[in-house]
Design an enzyme around this catalytic site. Structure first.
Site, PDB file in Angstrom:
ATOM      1  N   ASP A 116      73.111   7.706  56.719  1.00 61.38           N
ATOM      2  CA  ASP A 116      73.322   7.657  55.280  1.00 61.38           C
ATOM      3  C   ASP A 116      73.487   6.203  54.826  1.00 61.38           C
ATOM      4  OD1 ASP A 116      73.944   8.560  52.760  1.00 61.38           O
ATOM      5  OD2 ASP A 116      76.000   9.105  53.240  1.00 61.38           O
ATOM      6  N   HIS A 164      86.589   8.577  43.405  1.00 60.85           N
ATOM      7  CA  HIS A 164      87.482   9.445  44.180  1.00 60.85           C
ATOM      8  C   HIS A 164      88.903   9.063  43.771  1.00 60.85           C
ATOM      9  CE1 HIS A 164      84.058   8.891  47.037  1.00 60.85           C
ATOM     10  NE2 HIS A 164      84.309  10.123  47.402  1.00 60.85           N
ATOM     11  N   GLU A 199      78.383  19.086  46.563  1.00 55.95           N
ATOM     12  CA  GLU A 199      77.351  18.122  46.981  1.00 55.95           C
ATOM     13  C   GLU A 199      76.933  18.395  48.423  1.00 55.95           C
ATOM     14  OE1 GLU A 199      78.261  14.000  46.162  1.00 55.95           O
ATOM     15  OE2 GLU A 199      77.055  13.355  47.877  1.00 55.95           O
ATOM     16  N   GLU A 207      72.231  14.628  46.228  1.00 60.74           N
ATOM     17  CA  GLU A 207      71.998  13.227  46.605  1.00 60.74           C
ATOM     18  C   GLU A 207      70.758  13.174  47.499  1.00 60.74           C
ATOM     19  OE1 GLU A 207      75.292  10.739  48.048  1.00 60.74           O
ATOM     20  OE2 GLU A 207      73.867   9.894  49.467  1.00 60.74           O
TER      21      GLU A 207
HETATM   22  C1  XLS Z   1      79.043  10.685  51.064  1.00 60.25           C
HETATM   23  C2  XLS Z   1      79.010  11.277  49.732  1.00 60.25           C
HETATM   24  C3  XLS Z   1      80.228  10.987  48.864  1.00 60.25           C
HETATM   25  C4  XLS Z   1      80.310  11.900  47.692  1.00 60.25           C
HETATM   26  C5  XLS Z   1      81.635  11.865  47.000  1.00 60.25           C
HETATM   27  O1  XLS Z   1      78.090  10.685  51.803  1.00 60.25           O
HETATM   28  O2  XLS Z   1      77.838  10.868  49.096  1.00 60.25           O
HETATM   29  O3  XLS Z   1      80.261   9.652  48.506  1.00 60.25           O
HETATM   30  O4  XLS Z   1      79.320  11.640  46.752  1.00 60.25           O
HETATM   31  O5  XLS Z   1      82.672  12.149  47.862  1.00 60.25           O
HETATM   32 CA    CA Z   2      77.123  11.268  47.031  1.00 56.71          CA
HETATM   33 CA    CA Z   3      75.507   9.290  50.816  1.00 55.56          CA
END
Ligand code: XLS
Ligand code: CA
Ligand code: CA
Length: 454
Positions: free
Chosen positions: A325, A119, A250, A286
């Site tokens: 998470d 980031h 994402e 993810e």
């Molecule tokens: C958070 C997300 C973050 C993204 C990028 O849960 O996974 O890390 O991948 O901002």
């Molecule tokens: Ca991520």
């Molecule tokens: Ca995550």
């Protein structure tokens, strides 16, 4: 104030002289016959080994994520950091940011992965104004460009952090305050410029605060319209500066918001269609987020790929029994096999990759734990790749799957699938043919076949 250097300052001075951040750890070697207790070797991942006509590193395109592995300190909502890296001097200075970056590149080189992700705000500290923040970023980005070149490391993707700063508490692109969205747009403008400068192969949008906590104070239609308008500005600027990276969204169901707009792959794909954005974006999936949405691990990977929109993967796992998470390193051979089967089936993941958006546990405090976690995850995916290649080249599972759908290849089935049939025709057919013959789904056989390859 005392002039005597602290222990930490002494260590930092020593590093400046020697510039070796991971002493005692060399380039990680491939050693297939390593015993169970040996941790700093690959047993399965061999970058140049060919699988189905391509090298492992081409299929897998591993990436280390900077925020967890170099900014993570092991804090959680109930406790402060547990992990102290010796190159950190405890300040948020640009100098410290640069030293940290040099440590990261030594790590990448020793591990042998080719990509990294970050980031904007992981790299350099925010200043008092956007101009100051951008100037800090420029300094660290200049060093990153240099390090990428000397170490032969590339940027898989960059992203903007539009969720940590308090200004984004109501969202960034979906804030109720247009001033905040304007700030986010200005931040993303710079982010795209940085991505272009560092040759980021993709650019990710993860809408951490793009969602709601209460429908009572939220105009969902307005917020989603604003999100689409925001993306249209992004596309226009990307084209204007000639940045060629793939844009990715994402999905995540929740956390930190109660409901995140990019809930899961199907929701994001519907949003892209609704606003005519499909040709500009793919998805960064993810699996930890997929399980948060209540789906099986590989569900979103499979769904995005089915529509040609699987762009990249944040290769991690959660603990589905927890419901939040946890961003753990992926260590489950079955899950990685399923992901790699989808990747091979779609012909590869490039320009995306497998980004380890994962953090060592806050109890895993030693430097070598960082290596061990990445090595073990790379090995798990290498096994997944080899298993998937066997599944695909033997073709037994594909044959069994095709058999289930045979009735669609000819006759009225083919006409329905091709959009050529009518309800009247179907009625006529059923009046003549009567009830369908019940057929087994053989789920247990499919499960047993998968186990055969693991
Ligand atoms: C958070 C997300 C973050 C993204 C990028 O849960 O996974 O890390 O991948 O901002
Ligand atoms: Ca991520
Ligand atoms: Ca995550």
């Amino acid at each position: 104030m005392s002039q005597t250097p602290t222990k930490r300052q002494k260590v930092i001075t020593q590093i400046a002289k020697e510039e070796e951040f991971f002493p005692g750890i060399g380039r990680i070697q491939y050693k297939p016959d390593a015993g169970a207790s040996e941790a700093l070797v690959f047993r399965h991942y061999q970058a140049e080994e060919e699988v189905l006509g391509r090298t492992m590193q081409d299929w897998l395109r591993f990436s280390v994520c900077y925020w967890h592995s170099f900014r993570g300190v092991g804090s959680d909502p109930f406790g402060t950091g547990t992990i102290k890296r010796h190159w950190e001097d405890g300040t948020d200075s640009v100098e410290n940011a640069k030293r940290r970056l040099r440590a990261a590149f030594e790590f990448f080189s020793k591990l042998g992965n080719k990509y990294w992700t970050f980031h904007d705000r992981d790299l350099a500290p925010e200043g008092r104004t956007l101009a100051e923040t951008n100037a800090n970023l420029d300094q660290v980005v200049a060093l990153a460009a240099e390090l990428q070149k000397t170490h032969g490391i590339k940027l898989l993707w960059a992203t903007c952090n539009l969720f940590v700063h308090p200004r984004y508490m109501h969202g960034a692109a979906t804030s109720c305050d247009a001033h905040v969205t304007t700030y986010a747009a200005a931040q993303v403008k710079k982010g795209l410029e940085v991505a272009k400068k560092l040759g980021a192969e993709n650019f990710v949008f993860w809408g951490g605060r793009e969602g709601y906590h209460s429908l009572l104070n939220t105009d969902v239609r307005a917020e989603l319209d604003h999100l689409a308008a925001f993306y249209k500005m992004v596309i226009a600027y990307k084209e204007k500066i000639g940045y060629k990276g793939q844009l990715l969204i994402e999905p995540k169901a929740k956390e930190p918001t109660r409901h995140q707009y990019d809930y899961d792959a199907q929701t994001v794909m519907a949003f892209l269609h609704q606003y005519n954005l499909t040709k500009h974006f793919k998805l960064n999936i993810e699996p930890n987020h997929t399980t948060l949405a209540g789906h099986p691990y590989e569900h979103d990977v499979v769904f995005a790929s089915a529509y040609g929109l699987l762009g990249s993967i944040d290769a991690n796992t959660g603990s589905p029994d927890l419901g939040w998470d946890t961003d753990q390193f992926p260590m489950d051979v079955r899950s990685c096999t399923m992901v790699m089967k989808t990747v091979i089936d779609q012909g590869g993941i490039a320009p995306g990759g497998l980004n380890f958006d994962a953090k060592v546990r806050r109890e895993s405090t030693e430097l070598k734990d960082l290596f061990i976690a990445h090595i073990a995850a790379m090995d798990t995916f290498a096994r997944g790749l080899k298993n998937a290649a066997n599944i695909i080249s033997e073709g037994v599972m594909a044959k069994a799957l095709n058999t289930r759908y045979l009735s669609w290849n000819s006759g009225l089935g083919a006409r329905i699938a091709g959009g050529e049939a009518s309800l009247e025709e179907c009625e006529k057919e059923i009046l003549e043919r009567g009830e369908p013959t019940p057929a087994s789904g053989h789920q247990e056989h499919f499960e047993a076949m998968l186990n055969h390859y693991l």
